[in-house]
Motif scaffolding. Structure first.
Motif, PDB file in Angstrom:
ATOM      1  N   VAL A  21     -70.451  24.317  -0.947  1.00 48.85           N
ATOM      2  CA  VAL A  21     -70.902  25.509  -0.227  1.00 48.85           C
ATOM      3  C   VAL A  21     -70.278  25.563   1.169  1.00 48.85           C
ATOM      4  N   SER A  22     -70.058  24.407   1.810  1.00 46.58           N
ATOM      5  CA  SER A  22     -69.503  24.398   3.159  1.00 46.58           C
ATOM      6  C   SER A  22     -68.079  24.946   3.205  1.00 46.58           C
ATOM      7  N   PHE A  23     -67.334  24.873   2.087  1.00 48.19           N
ATOM      8  CA  PHE A  23     -65.990  25.431   2.046  1.00 48.19           C
ATOM      9  C   PHE A  23     -65.995  26.956   2.121  1.00 48.19           C
ATOM     10  N   PHE A  24     -67.074  27.584   1.724  1.00 48.65           N
ATOM     11  CA  PHE A  24     -67.143  29.045   1.720  1.00 48.65           C
ATOM     12  C   PHE A  24     -67.555  29.643   3.066  1.00 48.65           C
ATOM     13  N   PHE A  25     -68.133  28.829   3.945  1.00 46.95           N
ATOM     14  CA  PHE A  25     -68.527  29.318   5.260  1.00 46.95           C
ATOM     15  C   PHE A  25     -67.361  29.173   6.231  1.00 46.95           C
ATOM     16  N   LYS A  26     -67.198  30.184   7.099  1.00 44.83           N
ATOM     17  CA  LYS A  26     -66.124  30.153   8.077  1.00 44.83           C
ATOM     18  C   LYS A  26     -66.552  29.329   9.288  1.00 44.83           C
ATOM     19  N   ASN A  27     -65.565  28.731   9.915  1.00 44.62           N
ATOM     20  CA  ASN A  27     -65.818  27.952  11.115  1.00 44.62           C
ATOM     21  C   ASN A  27     -65.534  28.841  12.327  1.00 44.62           C
ATOM     22  N   ASN A  28     -66.584  29.269  13.037  1.00 46.64           N
ATOM     23  CA  ASN A  28     -66.439  30.178  14.173  1.00 46.64           C
ATOM     24  C   ASN A  28     -66.037  29.475  15.462  1.00 46.64           C
ATOM     25  N   SER A  29     -66.159  28.188  15.534  1.00 45.85           N
ATOM     26  CA  SER A  29     -65.843  27.484  16.769  1.00 45.85           C
ATOM     27  C   SER A  29     -64.345  27.581  17.090  1.00 45.85           C
ATOM     28  N   LYS A  30     -63.482  27.587  16.081  1.00 39.04           N
ATOM     29  CA  LYS A  30     -62.044  27.721  16.334  1.00 39.04           C
ATOM     30  C   LYS A  30     -61.730  29.078  16.938  1.00 39.04           C
ATOM     31  N   LYS A  31     -62.388  30.119  16.443  1.00 43.69           N
ATOM     32  CA  LYS A  31     -62.161  31.464  16.984  1.00 43.69           C
ATOM     33  C   LYS A  31     -62.646  31.553  18.428  1.00 43.69           C
ATOM     34  N   VAL A  32     -63.784  30.961  18.725  1.00 37.04           N
ATOM     35  CA  VAL A  32     -64.315  30.975  20.085  1.00 37.04           C
ATOM     36  C   VAL A  32     -63.383  30.202  21.015  1.00 37.04           C
ATOM     37  N   GLU A  33     -62.897  29.063  20.576  1.00 34.64           N
ATOM     38  CA  GLU A  33     -61.961  28.283  21.391  1.00 34.64           C
ATOM     39  C   GLU A  33     -60.683  29.077  21.671  1.00 34.64           C
ATOM     40  N   GLN A  34     -60.189  29.765  20.678  1.00 35.19           N
ATOM     41  CA  GLN A  34     -58.976  30.565  20.843  1.00 35.19           C
ATOM     42  C   GLN A  34     -59.219  31.716  21.816  1.00 35.19           C
ATOM     43  N   ASP A  35     -60.377  32.375  21.703  1.00 34.75           N
ATOM     44  CA  ASP A  35     -60.712  33.474  22.614  1.00 34.75           C
ATOM     45  C   ASP A  35     -60.817  32.982  24.059  1.00 34.75           C
ATOM     46  N   VAL A  36     -61.435  31.836  24.267  1.00 35.52           N
ATOM     47  CA  VAL A  36     -61.575  31.282  25.609  1.00 35.52           C
ATOM     48  C   VAL A  36     -60.203  30.922  26.168  1.00 35.52           C
ATOM     49  N   GLU A  37     -59.339  30.350  25.347  1.00 35.81           N
ATOM     50  CA  GLU A  37     -57.998  29.996  25.799  1.00 35.81           C
ATOM     51  C   GLU A  37     -57.196  31.239  26.167  1.00 35.81           C
ATOM     52  N   GLU A  38     -57.264  32.289  25.365  1.00 36.58           N
ATOM     53  CA  GLU A  38     -56.570  33.538  25.682  1.00 36.58           C
ATOM     54  C   GLU A  38     -57.105  34.153  26.970  1.00 36.58           C
ATOM     55  N   LEU A  39     -58.412  34.120  27.156  1.00 36.73           N
ATOM     56  CA  LEU A  39     -59.020  34.652  28.370  1.00 36.73           C
ATOM     57  C   LEU A  39     -58.564  33.875  29.605  1.00 36.73           C
ATOM     58  N   SER A  40     -58.544  32.566  29.522  1.00 31.60           N
ATOM     59  CA  SER A  40     -58.125  31.767  30.680  1.00 31.60           C
ATOM     60  C   SER A  40     -56.646  32.007  31.000  1.00 31.60           C
ATOM     61  N   ILE A  41     -55.816  32.169  29.982  1.00 32.96           N
ATOM     62  CA  ILE A  41     -54.394  32.454  30.218  1.00 32.96           C
ATOM     63  C   ILE A  41     -54.230  33.819  30.869  1.00 32.96           C
ATOM     64  N   SER A  42     -54.962  34.818  30.398  1.00 31.76           N
ATOM     65  CA  SER A  42     -54.836  36.160  30.984  1.00 31.76           C
ATOM     66  C   SER A  42     -55.335  36.179  32.431  1.00 31.76           C
ATOM     67  N   ILE A  43     -56.408  35.465  32.729  1.00 32.54           N
ATOM     68  CA  ILE A  43     -56.907  35.393  34.108  1.00 32.54           C
ATOM     69  C   ILE A  43     -55.879  34.696  35.003  1.00 32.54           C
ATOM     70  N   PHE A  44     -55.271  33.637  34.507  1.00 28.91           N
ATOM     71  CA  PHE A  44     -54.249  32.927  35.268  1.00 28.91           C
ATOM     72  C   PHE A  44     -53.061  33.849  35.557  1.00 28.91           C
ATOM     73  N   GLN A  45     -52.624  34.600  34.567  1.00 27.23           N
ATOM     74  CA  GLN A  45     -51.496  35.518  34.753  1.00 27.23           C
ATOM     75  C   GLN A  45     -51.841  36.618  35.754  1.00 27.23           C
ATOM     76  N   GLU A  46     -53.035  37.173  35.653  1.00 28.39           N
ATOM     77  CA  GLU A  46     -53.453  38.222  36.587  1.00 28.39           C
ATOM     78  C   GLU A  46     -53.540  37.687  38.013  1.00 28.39           C
ATOM     79  N   THR A  47     -54.059  36.484  38.168  1.00 29.00           N
ATOM     80  CA  THR A  47     -54.166  35.880  39.495  1.00 29.00           C
ATOM     81  C   THR A  47     -52.778  35.679  40.111  1.00 29.00           C
ATOM     82  N   ASN A  48     -51.855  35.166  39.329  1.00 27.78           N
ATOM     83  CA  ASN A  48     -50.491  34.984  39.839  1.00 27.78           C
ATOM     84  C   ASN A  48     -49.845  36.319  40.173  1.00 27.78           C
TER      85      ASN A  48
END
Length: 147
Positions: free
Chosen positions: A17-44
């Protein structure tokens, strides 16, 4: 049935059953990384823009202290008055030193600003404060008519 067999079957079912559930933590980590990169670019980007604007307007830090009558009314401690007078004298000497060593030409935007403020009837001292030029430079710009 034996208890160990039941536990083993339940464990295998949970793994399947665990194979059928999606792992949302990877998506959250990716979103946080994209957000931090965009903030860094805007600041520069903002830092670069601010540096360009400062260079265009020839901004320099100025330390000004209000008139001595205002100091006497608001600051009763003589030590603080002495410090403020020393700071004011240092600012004036650094201004004169900067004016003597400053050989950069005045930017066309500042020249047009000085001429426009002069047309509005402002005094040379007010124009000097607003344009960040010395009073002598303001007089020269007005005398030359911006040329």
């Amino acid at each position: 049935m034996d208890l160990s067999i039941i536990l083993m079957i339940v464990g295998i079912l949970l793994i399947i059953v665990s194979f059928f559930f999606k792992n949302n933590s990877k998506k959250v980590e990716q979103d946080v990384e994209e957000l931090s990169i965009s903030i860094f670019q805007e600041t520069n980007n903002l830092k670069r823009r601010l540096k360009i604007v400062e260079e265009e307007l020839l901004l320099e830090p100025e330390f000004q202290v209000k008139s001595s009558s205002a100091q006497n009314n608001t600051i009763p401690n003589p030590n603080i008055q002495q410090v403020l007078q020393t700071v004011q004298q240092a600012a004036q000497t650094s201004k004169t030193g900067q004016a003597a060593t400053k050989t950069k030409p005045i930017h066309q935007i500042i020249i047009s600003q000085v001429l426009e403020l002069n047309k509005q009837g402002l005094s040379v001292a007010d124009i000097s404060i607003r344009s960040n030029l010395t009073e002598e430079q303001v007089r020269q710009v007005i005398a030359n008519g911006g040329q």
